[in-house]
Design a protein around this motif. Sequence first.
Motif, PDB file in Angstrom:
ATOM      1  N   TYR A   1      -0.754   0.000 -14.903  1.00  0.00           N
ATOM      2  CA  TYR A   1      -0.592   1.357 -14.381  1.00  0.00           C
ATOM      3  C   TYR A   1      -1.007   1.365 -12.915  1.00  0.00           C
ATOM      4  CZ  TYR A   1      -5.697   1.888 -15.004  1.00  0.00           C
ATOM      5  OH  TYR A   1      -7.062   1.745 -14.938  1.00  0.00           O
ATOM      6  N   GLY A   2      -1.012   2.511 -12.296  1.00  0.00           N
ATOM      7  CA  GLY A   2      -1.451   2.598 -10.910  1.00  0.00           C
ATOM      8  C   GLY A   2      -0.350   2.276  -9.904  1.00  0.00           C
ATOM      9  N   SER A   3      -0.767   1.838  -8.719  1.00  0.00           N
ATOM     10  CA  SER A   3       0.176   1.689  -7.602  1.00  0.00           C
ATOM     11  C   SER A   3       1.214   0.602  -7.843  1.00  0.00           C
ATOM     12  CB  SER A   3      -0.588   1.416  -6.301  1.00  0.00           C
ATOM     13  OG  SER A   3      -1.369   0.235  -6.414  1.00  0.00           O
ATOM     14  N   TRP A   4       0.809  -0.521  -8.473  1.00  0.00           N
ATOM     15  CA  TRP A   4       1.811  -1.564  -8.717  1.00  0.00           C
ATOM     16  C   TRP A   4       2.891  -1.067  -9.667  1.00  0.00           C
ATOM     17  CZ3 TRP A   4       4.288  -4.248 -12.461  1.00  0.00           C
ATOM     18  CH2 TRP A   4       5.015  -5.366 -12.055  1.00  0.00           C
ATOM     19  N   ALA A   5       2.494  -0.374 -10.728  1.00  0.00           N
ATOM     20  CA  ALA A   5       3.471   0.171 -11.669  1.00  0.00           C
ATOM     21  C   ALA A   5       4.409   1.155 -10.977  1.00  0.00           C
ATOM     22  CB  ALA A   5       2.765   0.845 -12.839  1.00  0.00           C
ATOM     23  N   ALA A   6       3.871   1.941 -10.040  1.00  0.00           N
ATOM     24  CA  ALA A   6       4.711   2.895  -9.311  1.00  0.00           C
ATOM     25  C   ALA A   6       5.739   2.175  -8.452  1.00  0.00           C
ATOM     26  CB  ALA A   6       3.833   3.797  -8.447  1.00  0.00           C
ATOM     27  N   ARG A   7       5.334   1.099  -7.773  1.00  0.00           N
ATOM     28  CA  ARG A   7       6.298   0.347  -6.950  1.00  0.00           C
ATOM     29  C   ARG A   7       7.333  -0.332  -7.838  1.00  0.00           C
ATOM     30  NH1 ARG A   7       3.931   3.247  -5.091  1.00  0.00           N
ATOM     31  NH2 ARG A   7       2.279   3.175  -3.518  1.00  0.00           N
ATOM     32  N   TYR A   8       6.885  -0.836  -8.982  1.00  0.00           N
ATOM     33  CA  TYR A   8       7.821  -1.463  -9.915  1.00  0.00           C
ATOM     34  C   TYR A   8       8.851  -0.460 -10.406  1.00  0.00           C
ATOM     35  CZ  TYR A   8       9.496  -4.309 -13.817  1.00  0.00           C
ATOM     36  OH  TYR A   8      10.287  -5.021 -14.686  1.00  0.00           O
ATOM     37  N   ALA A   9       8.427   0.784 -10.544  1.00  0.00           N
ATOM     38  CA  ALA A   9       9.335   1.858 -10.962  1.00  0.00           C
ATOM     39  C   ALA A   9      10.160   2.392  -9.794  1.00  0.00           C
ATOM     40  CB  ALA A   9       8.538   2.992 -11.599  1.00  0.00           C
ATOM     41  N   GLN A  10      10.147   1.676  -8.681  1.00  0.00           N
ATOM     42  CA  GLN A  10      10.960   1.994  -7.503  1.00  0.00           C
ATOM     43  C   GLN A  10      10.464   3.227  -6.755  1.00  0.00           C
ATOM     44  OE1 GLN A  10      12.288  -0.915  -7.108  1.00  0.00           O
ATOM     45  NE2 GLN A  10      14.417  -0.380  -6.919  1.00  0.00           N
ATOM     46  N   GLN A  11       9.179   3.572  -6.919  1.00  0.00           N
ATOM     47  CA  GLN A  11       8.609   4.659  -6.130  1.00  0.00           C
ATOM     48  C   GLN A  11       8.081   4.094  -4.814  1.00  0.00           C
ATOM     49  OE1 GLN A  11       5.689   6.853  -8.355  1.00  0.00           O
ATOM     50  NE2 GLN A  11       7.124   7.450  -9.968  1.00  0.00           N
ATOM     51  N   PRO A  12       8.523   4.605  -3.678  1.00  0.00           N
ATOM     52  CA  PRO A  12       8.104   4.058  -2.387  1.00  0.00           C
ATOM     53  C   PRO A  12       6.625   4.269  -2.122  1.00  0.00           C
ATOM     54  CG  PRO A  12       9.320   6.105  -2.071  1.00  0.00           C
ATOM     55  CD  PRO A  12       9.432   5.765  -3.526  1.00  0.00           C
ATOM     56  N   GLY A  13       6.073   3.394  -1.289  1.00  0.00           N
ATOM     57  CA  GLY A  13       4.667   3.499  -0.939  1.00  0.00           C
ATOM     58  C   GLY A  13       4.164   2.188  -0.385  1.00  0.00           C
ATOM     59  N   PRO A  14       2.890   2.126   0.003  1.00  0.00           N
ATOM     60  CA  PRO A  14       2.328   0.897   0.572  1.00  0.00           C
ATOM     61  C   PRO A  14       2.253  -0.225  -0.456  1.00  0.00           C
ATOM     62  CG  PRO A  14       0.601   2.514   0.187  1.00  0.00           C
ATOM     63  CD  PRO A  14       1.896   3.215  -0.048  1.00  0.00           C
ATOM     64  N   VAL A  15       2.123  -1.450   0.025  1.00  0.00           N
ATOM     65  CA  VAL A  15       2.002  -2.608  -0.861  1.00  0.00           C
ATOM     66  C   VAL A  15       0.726  -2.474  -1.695  1.00  0.00           C
ATOM     67  CG1 VAL A  15       1.709  -5.113  -0.943  1.00  0.00           C
ATOM     68  CG2 VAL A  15       3.235  -4.081   0.763  1.00  0.00           C
ATOM     69  N   PRO A  16       0.820  -2.626  -3.012  1.00  0.00           N
ATOM     70  CA  PRO A  16      -0.374  -2.481  -3.854  1.00  0.00           C
ATOM     71  C   PRO A  16      -1.431  -3.525  -3.511  1.00  0.00           C
ATOM     72  CG  PRO A  16       1.634  -2.442  -5.178  1.00  0.00           C
ATOM     73  CD  PRO A  16       2.029  -2.870  -3.810  1.00  0.00           C
ATOM     74  N   GLY A  17      -2.689  -3.090  -3.477  1.00  0.00           N
ATOM     75  CA  GLY A  17      -3.760  -4.018  -3.166  1.00  0.00           C
ATOM     76  C   GLY A  17      -4.323  -4.712  -4.382  1.00  0.00           C
ATOM     77  N   ASP A  18      -4.205  -4.099  -5.558  1.00  0.00           N
ATOM     78  CA  ASP A  18      -4.715  -4.702  -6.780  1.00  0.00           C
ATOM     79  C   ASP A  18      -3.821  -4.312  -7.947  1.00  0.00           C
ATOM     80  OD1 ASP A  18      -5.308  -2.046  -7.105  1.00  0.00           O
ATOM     81  OD2 ASP A  18      -7.482  -2.278  -7.069  1.00  0.00           O
ATOM     82  N   ILE A  19      -4.149  -4.842  -9.119  1.00  0.00           N
ATOM     83  CA  ILE A  19      -3.375  -4.585 -10.327  1.00  0.00           C
ATOM     84  C   ILE A  19      -4.298  -3.938 -11.350  1.00  0.00           C
ATOM     85  CG2 ILE A  19      -1.890  -5.570 -12.108  1.00  0.00           C
ATOM     86  CD1 ILE A  19      -0.852  -6.028  -9.279  1.00  0.00           C
ATOM     87  N   ASP A  20      -3.934  -2.760 -11.832  1.00  0.00           N
ATOM     88  CA  ASP A  20      -4.721  -2.036 -12.831  1.00  0.00           C
ATOM     89  C   ASP A  20      -4.095  -2.231 -14.207  1.00  0.00           C
ATOM     90  OD1 ASP A  20      -6.574  -0.836 -10.973  1.00  0.00           O
ATOM     91  OD2 ASP A  20      -4.921   0.449 -10.337  1.00  0.00           O
ATOM     92  N   VAL A  21      -4.897  -2.701 -15.146  1.00  0.00           N
ATOM     93  CA  VAL A  21      -4.406  -3.003 -16.496  1.00  0.00           C
ATOM     94  C   VAL A  21      -5.202  -2.207 -17.520  1.00  0.00           C
ATOM     95  CG1 VAL A  21      -3.982  -4.802 -18.215  1.00  0.00           C
ATOM     96  CG2 VAL A  21      -3.758  -5.329 -15.772  1.00  0.00           C
ATOM     97  N   LEU A  22      -4.491  -1.537 -18.396  1.00  0.00           N
ATOM     98  CA  LEU A  22      -5.100  -0.792 -19.493  1.00  0.00           C
ATOM     99  C   LEU A  22      -4.858  -1.545 -20.796  1.00  0.00           C
ATOM    100  CD1 LEU A  22      -6.347   1.769 -20.835  1.00  0.00           C
ATOM    101  CD2 LEU A  22      -4.026   2.720 -20.866  1.00  0.00           C
ATOM    102  N   VAL A  23      -5.934  -1.788 -21.538  1.00  0.00           N
ATOM    103  CA  VAL A  23      -5.836  -2.437 -22.843  1.00  0.00           C
ATOM    104  C   VAL A  23      -6.352  -1.469 -23.896  1.00  0.00           C
ATOM    105  CG1 VAL A  23      -6.686  -4.302 -24.319  1.00  0.00           C
ATOM    106  CG2 VAL A  23      -6.074  -4.764 -21.923  1.00  0.00           C
TER     107      VAL A  23
END
Length: 260
Positions: A178-200
């Motif tokens: 989830y978070g910024s990387w998921a948003a970029r993966y979903a084609q939402q524009p924005g800055p390059v993600p700095g980290d990866i947030d994972v929910l388990v």
Amino acid sequence: MGGTDLRAGTGTGQVQLTMRRLGHALADRLCPPPTSGCLAAMRASASIKWHRRIFHENDVMIHFMKEGSAVLLPLLRSRTQGDIIAWILLHPEEQFSLTEIGRAVGVSGPTVMREVDRLAEAGLIREERRGNQRLVSADTANPVFGPLAGLMAVTFGPVPVLRELLADVPGVRESWIYGSWAARYAQQPGPVPGDIDVLVVGSADLDVLDEVAQSAGQRLGREVNMRRVRPSAWDAADADPFKATVTSRPMVALIGGEGR
């Protein structure tokens, strides 16, 4: 045919026909024999790579859609291309059939074949035939392999790497990025993600999840943050602000569950 609206999208697994095949099928419906001139014209038009083109014929509106370039790595034509390249290059010791690649990244067979053909022409993969199966693997001897694999790791790597590392962890019921990387993966524009947030969601040991996060971070060149939620708490937390925020935004499924 009374205003039928036929829509075609590419690269998301929603369409099982390529643009050319769709164009042929529509041409056959709209231009029955002997109007071969119309049929030939439509078939020629269907091979053009439109971003969007709408035309009317016999009160039928047809939309041709093309997936845009990947927000995570705009050098690529599409997110689908990034998913396929990353899956192959980030598993360099493994061979995959085209069916396995399509299942792993969630795209159709023709789409996988098209991208694999391009990789083969560029000399980036090795190929082997076993009966009717076409097996492919990364060509690690190619001088481009190392730099390209590194680039794919920091952009499209989180899904294949984290799926691999979490697959054997006991007690994982569901997991998402989830978070910024998921948003970029979903084609939402924005800055390059700095980290990866994972929910388990599950009962996985926190120490084991910390080890997964460290291993993934080393391979991805990014910090990986793991958050574990017990199934009972997740299932009963509809009013919880964290769950409400996370589920209202893009989520990329890793284990179980569905992407949002």
